[in-house]
Design a protein around this motif. Structure first.
Motif, PDB file in Angstrom:
ATOM      1  N   SER A  79     -81.983 -35.010  43.845  1.00  0.00           N
ATOM      2  CA  SER A  79     -80.592 -35.126  44.303  1.00  0.00           C
ATOM      3  C   SER A  79     -80.350 -36.452  45.020  1.00  0.00           C
ATOM      4  O   SER A  79     -79.272 -37.049  44.885  1.00  0.00           O
ATOM      5  N   GLY A  83     -77.712 -39.490  43.816  1.00  0.00           N
ATOM      6  CA  GLY A  83     -76.763 -40.170  44.699  1.00  0.00           C
ATOM      7  C   GLY A  83     -76.964 -41.672  44.705  1.00  0.00           C
ATOM      8  O   GLY A  83     -75.995 -42.440  44.648  1.00  0.00           O
ATOM      9  N   LEU A  91     -71.305 -49.882  42.980  1.00  0.00           N
ATOM     10  CA  LEU A  91     -71.360 -51.233  43.530  1.00  0.00           C
ATOM     11  C   LEU A  91     -71.668 -52.287  42.468  1.00  0.00           C
ATOM     12  O   LEU A  91     -71.853 -53.456  42.785  1.00  0.00           O
TER      13      LEU A  91
ATOM     14  N   GLN B  21     -66.158 -43.573  47.335  1.00  0.00           N
ATOM     15  CA  GLN B  21     -66.698 -44.061  46.056  1.00  0.00           C
ATOM     16  C   GLN B  21     -67.617 -43.051  45.380  1.00  0.00           C
ATOM     17  O   GLN B  21     -67.758 -43.055  44.164  1.00  0.00           O
ATOM     18  N   VAL B  22     -68.277 -42.247  46.189  1.00  0.00           N
ATOM     19  CA  VAL B  22     -69.109 -41.183  45.628  1.00  0.00           C
ATOM     20  C   VAL B  22     -68.800 -39.889  46.375  1.00  0.00           C
ATOM     21  O   VAL B  22     -68.791 -39.858  47.610  1.00  0.00           O
ATOM     22  N   ALA B  48     -61.070 -44.151  42.056  1.00  0.00           N
ATOM     23  CA  ALA B  48     -62.222 -44.708  41.328  1.00  0.00           C
ATOM     24  C   ALA B  48     -63.489 -44.279  42.052  1.00  0.00           C
ATOM     25  O   ALA B  48     -63.957 -44.952  42.963  1.00  0.00           O
ATOM     26  N   ALA B  49     -63.992 -43.122  41.685  1.00  0.00           N
ATOM     27  CA  ALA B  49     -65.184 -42.610  42.355  1.00  0.00           C
ATOM     28  C   ALA B  49     -66.038 -41.822  41.373  1.00  0.00           C
ATOM     29  O   ALA B  49     -65.541 -41.346  40.351  1.00  0.00           O
ATOM     30  N   LYS B  50     -67.324 -41.719  41.696  1.00  0.00           N
ATOM     31  CA  LYS B  50     -68.207 -40.827  40.940  1.00  0.00           C
ATOM     32  C   LYS B  50     -68.154 -39.465  41.614  1.00  0.00           C
ATOM     33  O   LYS B  50     -68.361 -39.371  42.826  1.00  0.00           O
ATOM     34  N   ILE B  52     -70.020 -36.026  41.734  1.00  0.00           N
ATOM     35  CA  ILE B  52     -71.256 -35.363  41.301  1.00  0.00           C
ATOM     36  C   ILE B  52     -71.140 -33.870  41.606  1.00  0.00           C
ATOM     37  O   ILE B  52     -71.009 -33.472  42.764  1.00  0.00           O
ATOM     38  N   ALA B  63     -77.287 -36.142  47.921  1.00  0.00           N
ATOM     39  CA  ALA B  63     -76.681 -37.124  47.016  1.00  0.00           C
ATOM     40  C   ALA B  63     -75.766 -38.072  47.793  1.00  0.00           C
ATOM     41  O   ALA B  63     -75.731 -39.273  47.519  1.00  0.00           O
ATOM     42  N   ALA B  67     -76.212 -42.066  47.920  1.00  0.00           N
ATOM     43  CA  ALA B  67     -75.121 -42.980  47.563  1.00  0.00           C
ATOM     44  C   ALA B  67     -74.800 -43.903  48.734  1.00  0.00           C
ATOM     45  O   ALA B  67     -74.490 -45.081  48.552  1.00  0.00           O
ATOM     46  N   ALA B  70     -77.168 -46.628  48.981  1.00  0.00           N
ATOM     47  CA  ALA B  70     -76.918 -47.602  47.914  1.00  0.00           C
ATOM     48  C   ALA B  70     -75.723 -48.485  48.257  1.00  0.00           C
ATOM     49  O   ALA B  70     -75.456 -49.463  47.572  1.00  0.00           O
ATOM     50  N   GLY B  71     -74.987 -48.115  49.315  1.00  0.00           N
ATOM     51  CA  GLY B  71     -73.890 -48.960  49.789  1.00  0.00           C
ATOM     52  C   GLY B  71     -72.502 -48.423  49.510  1.00  0.00           C
ATOM     53  O   GLY B  71     -71.516 -49.122  49.708  1.00  0.00           O
ATOM     54  N   ALA B  72     -72.415 -47.178  49.041  1.00  0.00           N
ATOM     55  CA  ALA B  72     -71.113 -46.614  48.677  1.00  0.00           C
ATOM     56  C   ALA B  72     -70.528 -45.786  49.818  1.00  0.00           C
ATOM     57  O   ALA B  72     -71.261 -45.187  50.601  1.00  0.00           O
TER      58      ALA B  72
END
Lengths: 299, 384
Positions: A79, A83, A91, B21-22, B48-50, B52, B63, B67, B70-72
């Motif tokens: 999970s 993510g 990005l 974003q996520v 505009a987003a993922k 999940i 998650a 994310a 990862a910077g979101a």
């Protein structure tokens, strides 16, 4: 000297796992990560849950790795990776390999729900389970990947593990993911080749890597690769790949299948087994192998 | 644009205007409409987003954390059992300094199964290192969500936006939904100081020994201590753009009040109405509605409550074997201050039982009849 024959190096020389890390002598998991990163390269992120590699990497603020690592909670290898992949995509870093790098306990036991969820959604991650057949980092407790009959600290000789090893590969095949493979530290070229292939496939990819643990198996560190090779040769851990849950292809064909006796003798964890136990284990190995052969023949 | 929307959709609009974003979420009543609307927004391109669709709340938070590193900018929503299942990951988000924003619909914990409101779900997570904001109107839900992103990302502390089941989540109110470009001016994109990146490889959350661990927690606490001021400053900035002020608390008619009610959530809104009614009857009562519970705004609590003769805390929650949790913390804020008013701890409305203006009248009458609390817990509306 002009006639000297040189061995050809079949793997890239680049190393992403640094020396001076905290792996035990003869650690199969250490070799396994070295090999897969040679295939995946620097654009890789590892999500590492509680497992030996949570420690091998080195304590904060150190790391032996030259790729990014996110140390995540035990049951979240899949999970968290899901993510990370979503975040990186948002990005614009869409070309990164997001890898879950988990042990057998984190995969077959506590993390199986998250793994199943990610596989069902076909999330674009590479999930790698390095299987040393017990909770080695916490002190050799049994997992559902521990083979029947093996000693562990929670399956003492008087109360050995009576259950068979969980068939995680069949479980993953039932998810119909685009690619999955078994692999072994004794066959690095095979592992490398399959990881390269997986790298270029979209969706959930699953690797199950056989990674002996001298500390937990009570074997000699110098026998780690030998044991891994024996497990392939005696068909206890066959090497194959599966696409979309079907089309099983054997990667290492076995001509003269060896009995498991010699493999067991090199490991203290099987020392207590009686001939009848070994016979029963052999029969199980044979049954599993025949099942794989049938799948390989498409029936 | 003014819209008539339910509380759950106020959360969705907040996340959309905040340009999450996520989003990773799992359905649970009464939260479902939050993520249903967000999934529609993601599907039709409004956002505009993922999105999940995870298989559990535990994975939802994992998650979001992934994310975030990862910077979101990340958002999720849950309720009760779902929040409890996230518990481990709530620590992970705050300990890893991932500014996730979570909408929690207050719902009583099972068993027995309940889908109705009380605060034991979110207050059980008070020690996880998350900011907690309790809302009393749909407008406040939307505005708080947008501001939560800003404060969370400034300090790298995750934030919970909390609203009551049904009495807010499913109640329709008129909400001013701001223009996206105005919100953009208020809330710039998330800029983490470090992320998982191949350009600068890093290891996050490695094994941390006794020589380092304590400093990481000290830093988290020090940043928590910066929150009250930042919430006020962010509230003022928001007010300039949107004309609505939200601070850590909403103190109503407290200046000359002899008895101050301490409330939160929709019960705090009811208390506001009850205070006006009681004032008409000559009772000098005020309502101190706490919007922010974590960090606990000690300074404001002391400043407003100390002049009162009595403080009556109404908790829609209970720490079994102790008090209601707002009462515990108000007491700790006033402890040892000479002349501090006695704190009466009331418990009401567990499992969604109504808290009405009459409940607050009973609270005020009970406090008036006692010099000091006769019991550790004073129960309102319980069948004994």
């Amino acid at each position: 000297m002009s006639q000297e024959k040189k061995m050809k190096l079949t793997l890239p020389v680049e190393e992403y796992v640094g020396s001076g890390n905290l792996a035990c002598q003869g650690c199969g998991a250490n070799l396994a990560l070295r090999y897969i990163l040679k295939a995946l390269g620097p654009k890789t992120v590892l999500c590492i849950p509680a497992c030996c590699w949570a420690v091998i990497d080195g304590p904060f603020p150190h790391s032996c790795m030259s790729v990014s690592i996110y140390h995540c909670a035990f049951e979240t290898a899949a999970s968290t990776a899901t993510g990370v992949k979503a975040g990186l995509d948002m990005l614009g870093d869409t070309d990164m390999n997001v890898v879950s790098w988990a042990g057998d306990g984190g995969t077959l036991d506590i993390g199986i729900q998250a793994l199943s969820g990610a596989a069902e959604r076909n999330d674009d991650i590479i999930y790698v389970c390095y299987d040393n057949e017990a909770y080695m980092n916490t002190g050799i407790q049994r997992s559902s990947a521990t083979p029947k009959g093996a000693w562990t600290t929670t399956t003492p000789v008087k109360f050995p593990k009576v259950e068979s090893k969980k068939d995680i590969d069949a479980i993953m095949a039932a998810h119909r993911i685009p690619y999955q493979a078994t692999a072994s530290i004794a066959y690095p070229e095979d592992l490398y080749k399959k990881m390269l292939k997986a790298k270029n496939i979209k969706g959930t990819r699953f690797f199950h890597i056989f990674a002996p643990c001298p500390t937990g198996w009570k074997s000699r560190p110098e026998d780690a690769v030998k044991l891994a090779r024996m497990a392939v040769q005696n068909c206890l851990f066959p090497l194959y790949e599966i696409e979309h849950g079907e089309n099983l292809a054997l990667n290492i064909k076995i001509q003269n299948k060896k009995p498991i006796d010699d493999y067991l003798k090199l490991q203290g964890r099987f020392r207590h087994l009686k001939p009848a136990d070994i016979q029963s284990m052999q029969e199980e190995v044979d049954r599993n192998w025949n099942r794989i052969l049938k799948k390989a023949q498409g029936c | 644009m003014r819209k008539v929307i339910m509380g759950n959709h106020a959360l969705s609009y907040g996340a959309m205007l905040g340009r999450a974003q996520v989003i990773a979420a799992y359905p649970i009543t009464p939260q479902t409409q939050v993520v249903e609307l967000l999934s529609e927004m993601c599907a039709d391109g409004t956002l505009a987003a993922k999105f999940i669709k995870v298989e559990s709340e535990h994975s939802a938070m994992a998650a979001c954390i992934g994310a975030s590193v990862a910077g979101a900018r990340t958002f999720t929503a849950t309720s009760a059992q779902g929040l409890a299942l996230m518990h481990e990951m709530l620590h992970w988000a705050s300990g890893g300094r991932h500014p996730v924003v979570l909408g929690n619909i207050n719902r009583a914990m099972a068993p027995g199964w309940s889908i109705w409101s009380d605060q034991n779900d979110s207050l059980s997570e008070r020690d996880t290192g998350w900011m907690q904001f309790y809302c009393s109107s749909n407008q406040e839900v939307l505005d708080t969500t947008i501001q939560a992103f800003k404060v969370a990302e400034a300090l790298f502390i995750p934030a919970m936006v909390i609203l009551d089941a049904f009495s807010l989540s499913h109640t329709y109110e008129v909400v001013d939904v701001p223009d996206l470009d105005k919100v953009d001016a208020f809330l710039p994109p998330f800029k983490p100081y470090a992320r998982v990146d191949y350009r600068t490889p890093r290891a996050f959350n490695g094994l941390t020994g006794p020589e380092n661990y304590m400093e990481l927690r000290y830093k988290l606490q020090k940043d928590m201590e910066r929150v009250p001021e930042m919430v006020e400053a962010t509230g003022r900035e928001y007010e300039k753009l949107f004309g609505r002020h939200l601070g850590a608390v909403d103190a109503y008619r407290c200046e000359d009040a002899e008895t101050i009610l301490v409330t939160s959530g929709t019960a705090g809104y009811t208390a506001h109405v009850a205070v006006d009614e009681m004032r008409k009857d000559g009772l000098k009562v005020g309502n101190f509605r706490m919007r922010m519970f974590r960090p606990f705004p000690f300074d404001i609590v002391r400043r407003v409550l100390l002049p009162a003769k009595k403080v009556a805390v109404v908790d829609r929650n209970i720490s079994y074997g102790h008090h209601g949790m707002f009462a515990q913390e108000v007491k700790s804020a006033l402890y040892g201050i000479p002349g501090a008013p006695p704190v009466f701890g009331f418990i009401a409305g567990l499992g969604g039982r109504d808290i009405t203006p009459a409940s607050f009248r009973e609270v005020v009458d009970t406090a008036a009849a006692q010099d000091r609390p006769a019991e550790e817990i004073l129960w309102i509306g319980v069948k004994r």
